[in-house]
Design a protein around this motif. Structure first.
Motif, PDB file in Angstrom:
ATOM      1  N   GLY A  23       0.832  -1.297   0.057  1.00 20.46           N
ATOM      2  CA  GLY A  23       0.003  -0.003  -0.083  1.00 20.46           C
ATOM      3  C   GLY A  23       0.843   1.200   0.055  1.00 20.46           C
ATOM      4  N   LEU A  24       2.123   1.064   0.331  1.00 19.54           N
ATOM      5  CA  LEU A  24       3.092   2.479   0.368  1.00 19.54           C
ATOM      6  C   LEU A  24       3.018   2.820  -0.978  1.00 19.54           C
ATOM      7  N   THR A  25       2.888   4.244  -1.188  1.00 22.27           N
ATOM      8  CA  THR A  25       2.565   4.883  -2.419  1.00 22.27           C
ATOM      9  C   THR A  25       3.557   6.072  -2.651  1.00 22.27           C
ATOM     10  N   VAL A  26       4.375   6.219  -3.488  1.00 21.16           N
ATOM     11  CA  VAL A  26       4.896   7.546  -4.036  1.00 21.16           C
ATOM     12  C   VAL A  26       4.507   8.228  -5.261  1.00 21.16           C
ATOM     13  N   THR A  27       4.252   9.454  -5.134  1.00 20.97           N
ATOM     14  CA  THR A  27       3.616  10.176  -6.383  1.00 20.97           C
ATOM     15  C   THR A  27       4.525  11.250  -6.751  1.00 20.97           C
ATOM     16  N   HIS A  28       4.970  11.499  -8.150  1.00 19.33           N
ATOM     17  CA  HIS A  28       5.812  12.595  -8.544  1.00 19.33           C
ATOM     18  C   HIS A  28       5.091  13.336  -9.633  1.00 19.33           C
ATOM     19  N   ARG A  29       5.104  14.613  -9.741  1.00 24.05           N
ATOM     20  CA  ARG A  29       4.563  15.488 -10.934  1.00 24.05           C
ATOM     21  C   ARG A  29       5.424  15.919 -11.762  1.00 24.05           C
ATOM     22  N   ARG A  30       5.666  16.146 -13.053  1.00 21.47           N
ATOM     23  CA  ARG A  30       6.563  16.579 -14.022  1.00 21.47           C
ATOM     24  C   ARG A  30       6.030  17.191 -15.114  1.00 21.47           C
ATOM     25  N   TYR A  31       6.561  18.452 -15.480  1.00 27.24           N
ATOM     26  CA  TYR A  31       6.243  18.982 -16.568  1.00 27.24           C
ATOM     27  C   TYR A  31       6.871  18.258 -17.822  1.00 27.24           C
ATOM     28  N   VAL A  32       6.268  17.942 -18.921  1.00 30.14           N
ATOM     29  CA  VAL A  32       6.855  17.257 -20.095  1.00 30.14           C
ATOM     30  C   VAL A  32       7.508  18.409 -21.169  1.00 30.14           C
ATOM     31  N   PRO A  33       8.824  18.420 -21.112  1.00 31.13           N
ATOM     32  CA  PRO A  33       8.984  19.556 -21.956  1.00 31.13           C
ATOM     33  C   PRO A  33       8.973  19.334 -23.514  1.00 31.13           C
ATOM     34  N   TYR A  34       9.003  20.300 -24.193  1.00 29.40           N
ATOM     35  CA  TYR A  34       8.802  20.127 -25.562  1.00 29.40           C
ATOM     36  C   TYR A  34      10.184  19.446 -26.439  1.00 29.40           C
ATOM     37  N   SER A  35      11.126  19.504 -25.786  1.00 29.98           N
ATOM     38  CA  SER A  35      12.287  18.910 -26.285  1.00 29.98           C
ATOM     39  C   SER A  35      12.074  17.298 -26.138  1.00 29.98           C
ATOM     40  N   HIS A  36      10.917  16.932 -25.465  1.00 30.51           N
ATOM     41  CA  HIS A  36      10.777  15.354 -25.612  1.00 30.51           C
ATOM     42  C   HIS A  36       9.691  15.196 -26.743  1.00 30.51           C
ATOM     43  N   ALA A  37       9.212  15.895 -27.247  1.00 33.34           N
ATOM     44  CA  ALA A  37       8.200  15.525 -28.301  1.00 33.34           C
ATOM     45  C   ALA A  37       8.884  14.798 -29.542  1.00 33.34           C
ATOM     46  N   HIS A  38       8.302  13.752 -29.951  1.00 38.83           N
ATOM     47  CA  HIS A  38       9.044  13.039 -31.052  1.00 38.83           C
ATOM     48  C   HIS A  38       7.995  12.739 -32.410  1.00 38.83           C
ATOM     49  N   TYR A  39       6.936  13.124 -32.159  1.00 39.19           N
ATOM     50  CA  TYR A  39       6.200  12.705 -33.161  1.00 39.19           C
ATOM     51  C   TYR A  39       5.213  14.066 -33.299  1.00 39.19           C
ATOM     52  N   GLY A  40       4.437  13.891 -34.507  1.00 38.96           N
ATOM     53  CA  GLY A  40       3.328  15.177 -34.625  1.00 38.96           C
ATOM     54  C   GLY A  40       2.653  15.151 -33.780  1.00 38.96           C
ATOM     55  N   GLY A  41       1.949  16.330 -33.804  1.00 42.60           N
ATOM     56  CA  GLY A  41       0.940  16.834 -32.497  1.00 42.60           C
ATOM     57  C   GLY A  41       1.717  16.874 -31.111  1.00 42.60           C
ATOM     58  N   SER A  42       2.983  16.922 -31.253  1.00 40.12           N
ATOM     59  CA  SER A  42       3.820  17.003 -30.004  1.00 40.12           C
ATOM     60  C   SER A  42       3.691  15.960 -29.009  1.00 40.12           C
ATOM     61  N   LEU A  43       3.491  14.652 -29.714  1.00 41.86           N
ATOM     62  CA  LEU A  43       3.473  13.470 -28.716  1.00 41.86           C
ATOM     63  C   LEU A  43       4.789  12.905 -28.362  1.00 41.86           C
ATOM     64  N   VAL A  44       4.771  12.265 -27.265  1.00 45.68           N
ATOM     65  CA  VAL A  44       5.886  11.993 -26.287  1.00 45.68           C
ATOM     66  C   VAL A  44       5.999  10.228 -26.615  1.00 45.68           C
ATOM     67  N   ASP A  45       7.211   9.854 -26.607  1.00 46.38           N
ATOM     68  CA  ASP A  45       7.078   8.527 -26.743  1.00 46.38           C
ATOM     69  C   ASP A  45       6.837   7.826 -25.289  1.00 46.38           C
TER      70      ASP A  45
END
Length: 124
Positions: free
Chosen positions: A4-26
């Motif tokens: 039941g131990l849970t860890v949560t992170h939040r992260r902004y996805v930078p535009y440098s990680h877009a690999h596909y059309g429509g700014s999709l990230v792999d």
């Protein structure tokens, strides 16, 4: 602390990680985030970074795009002698709105579940 131990992170996805059309990230980008939350979970539970041994299931349910804010969670589901089973979930909680302006974005009223997975980590 155990199952039941849970860890949560939040992260902004930078535009440098877009690999596909429509700014999709792999999908590998989110799997890397799962590794990060698994590491923190092992540190909190075992006092060691552990090692992600593998995934038993991965499901890509919705797209992750550059400009998103993703919330990634790992939950401990089983504790063995040296192995730990984890469930992962990545949710999009904010999304860019390029239809409004280049820098527009919004917090989503309901998170979008983008990726789920199950995996195993090992600790010494």
């Amino acid at each position: 602390m155990s199952e039941g131990l849970t860890v949560t992170h939040r992260r902004y996805v930078p535009y440098s990680h877009a690999h596909y059309g429509g700014s999709l990230v792999d999908g590998a980008y989110v799997l890397g985030l799962f590794g990060d939350v698994a590491t923190e979970l092992c540190v909190r539970h075992d006092g060691d970074e552990g090692l992600l041994a593998g995934y038993s299931a991965v499901a890509f349910r919705a797209p992750v795009r550059a400009g998103d804010v993703v919330e990634v969670t790992a939950r401990l589901t089983r504790v063995g002698r040296r192995s730990r089973d984890l469930e992962f979930e990545a949710r999009v909680v904010c999304r860019a709105r390029p239809d409004r302006s280049e820098s527009a974005a919004e917090a989503l009223p309901e998170p979008i579940v983008a990726v789920t997975a199950s995996g195993t980590v090992v600790v010494p």
